[in-house]
Design a protein around this motif. Structure first.
Motif, mmCIF file in Angstrom:
data_model
loop_
_atom_site.group_PDB
_atom_site.id
_atom_site.type_symbol
_atom_site.label_atom_id
_atom_site.label_comp_id
_atom_site.label_asym_id
_atom_site.label_seq_id
_atom_site.Cartn_x
_atom_site.Cartn_y
_atom_site.Cartn_z
ATOM 1 N N ARG A 1 0.838 -1.205 0.000
ATOM 2 C CA ARG A 1 0.000 0.000 0.000
ATOM 3 C C ARG A 1 0.870 1.252 0.000
ATOM 4 O O ARG A 1 0.625 2.203 -0.765
ATOM 5 C CB ARG A 1 -0.924 -0.006 1.212
ATOM 6 N N ILE B 1 1.117 4.147 -2.935
ATOM 7 C CA ILE B 1 0.860 5.555 -2.612
ATOM 8 C C ILE B 1 2.063 6.417 -2.968
ATOM 9 O O ILE B 1 1.929 7.492 -3.571
ATOM 10 C CB ILE B 1 0.489 5.700 -1.127
ATOM 11 N N THR C 1 -4.327 10.601 -5.118
ATOM 12 C CA THR C 1 -5.035 9.349 -4.892
ATOM 13 C C THR C 1 -5.536 9.296 -3.457
ATOM 14 O O THR C 1 -5.180 10.146 -2.630
ATOM 15 C CB THR C 1 -4.117 8.145 -5.194
ATOM 16 N N GLU D 1 -6.817 6.253 -0.241
ATOM 17 C CA GLU D 1 -7.018 4.871 0.164
ATOM 18 C C GLU D 1 -8.504 4.646 0.374
ATOM 19 O O GLU D 1 -9.205 5.500 0.932
ATOM 20 C CB GLU D 1 -6.252 4.546 1.437
#
Length: 430
Positions: free
Chosen positions: A353, A357, A367, A369
């Motif tokens: 993750r 990112i 962006t 999550e």
């Protein structure tokens, strides 16, 4: 390999993906919608076209015992781990062209671009085209990935029946030429210890990215589910014009109380910061007995809750049971809540993750999550102990319908992010 070189390679390969989207979509459209049935003609058409395109790009392609395609860049032989990426080929019965297929073509393009850009990996790379992910056909999740990982229950070969024909999964696999004996023996074609990581690109199946005005999101995890598939409420039938309110045992009113009460609980859970979605579905009275002049004496319904938290799912189950008992006593009805099925929440790997990112930030791509409310093959890889991550692409028209949409610009951005993260994985392996 420089970022500019990778970007140039992705751009050169994007027409390959665009052509495959068009041809696979055209050849698997039936009555105005996509139909790529697992282990049937539609899915096989997609598999053949992807396989041919991969060979045209000079990859080795192998089909495993479930028919999953392994598109291999074996840069370093058999003694090293593999980084994997991909998604599924099949669709729901009346689906769209991008659910699953976007991740398959993204994996193919990402691996091809990395090779073309001159990446010097310390692991092998494989793009996967997986079979039979959609639950809609056999009420059986993620057939291809679970067979490959040794997680599939062999009894389902005969117990899982196709919704429209009643014929078994095993029937369709045998008819398509598959040998079922290795599947019954749980032979694995993917050994988790030999896989460094798995990355999956998928269209978002909800509106979060559209609402945020963003093209790409990083998936934090896949929600677990609690399902009561076939519940009943039994009251008493009566004449609608003669039975006063206090003497009625109205099953519809009781189920309505339950739905409203659980909706209030949902609001309270959200206010407390809990991750929860709930749905009452398939709510129906008995068509042989209901009428405008009849107090309904029985109702059938289903209930589903999803959350990132096992504790939240446990609390939702307790609240449902307690509410049904209290309403049953108040209304003079009986609730029959069939035993639930459960799947645990699956968090995506924290390192992956962070890599996704950071890659987006380095590329100047905003962006967020976000949670995945739907299940994905990535959950099976994570369940098998493989570090897994996902990236979502904006889709303005929802999923599991013919209107699924994805711009090639958003797809390009997502492929760049995924390929860059894949390069980090492939060059920093233990």
């Amino acid at each position: 390999m420089t970022p500019a070189t990778l970007e140039s390679s992705v751009d050169q390969l994007l027409p390959v993906a665009a052509g495959l989207f068009d041809e696979i979509g055209r050849r698997t459209t039936r009555d105005g919608a996509i139909c790529r049935e697992p282990f049937g003609p539609g899915e096989q058409i997609a598999a053949d076209l992807v396989s041919n395109a991969a060979r045209d790009l000079d990859f080795d392609v192998a089909a495993d015992l479930a028919g999953n395609l392994h598109i291999k860049w074996d840069a370093l032989g058999n003694d090293v781990q593999t980084c994997m990426t991909g998604s599924h080929l099949d669709s729901v019965p009346r689906g769209g062209n991008f659910d699953g297929l976007a991740g398959v073509l993204a994996g193919l393009i990402a691996v091809a671009a990395l090779r073309q850009a001159g990446l010097k990996p310390c692991v092998n790379l494989t793009a996967l085209a997986l079979r039979g992910e959609e639950n809609a056909w056999f009420a059986c999740n993620h057939i291809g990935s679970r067979i490959a990982l040794g997680l599939f229950e062999p009894r389902l070969l005969e117990e899982a029946k196709r919704y429209d024909t009643g014929l078994s999964l095993g029937h369709y696999m045998r008819d398509a030429g598959f040998d079922l004996q290795p599947i019954r023996m749980r032979v694995r074609s993917i050994t988790p210890a030999r896989v460094r990581s798995f990355l999956e690109l998928h269209i978002e199946q909800g509106p979060a990215l559209v609402n945020a005005g963003l093209g790409v999101g990083v998936v934090s995890g896949i929600r677990g589910t609690l399902r009561h598939r076939s519940c009943e409420c039994h009251g008493a039938y009566g004449h609608a014009g003669t039975v006063p309110r206090h003497l009625r045992h109205d099953a519809v009113a009781a189920v309505a109380d339950l739905i409203v009460g659980m909706d209030r609980y949902w609001v309270q859970s959200e206010t407390s910061g809990e991750d929860l979605v709930m749905t009452f579905g398939q709510v129906a009275t008995n068509p042989e007995s209901h009428a405008v002049t009849v107090i309904p004496g029985e109702v059938s319904f289903s209930f589903e809750a999803r959350s990132h938290s096992r504790r939240t799912l446990d609390q939702a189950e307790k609240t449902l049971q307690d509410s049904a008992a209290a309403i049953g006593e108040k209304r003079g009805v009986t609730f029959l809540l069939n035993p639930p099925s459960r799947s645990d929440p699956v968090p995506m790997d924290a390192t992956l993750r962070a890599e996704l990112i950071k890659t987006a930030e380095d590329l100047g791509v905003p962006t967020i999550e976000l949670a995945s409310g739907a299940g994905h093959d990535a959950a099976d890889f994570a369940e098998a102990g493989i570090r897994s991550g996902m990236i979502f692409v904006r889709n303005p028209n929802g999923s599991h319908n013919p209107e699924e949409a994805m711009s090639m610009e958003d797809f390009r951005t997502a492929v760049l992010i995924m390929a860059s993260a894949l390069a980090t994985e492939a060059t920093t392996a233990d």
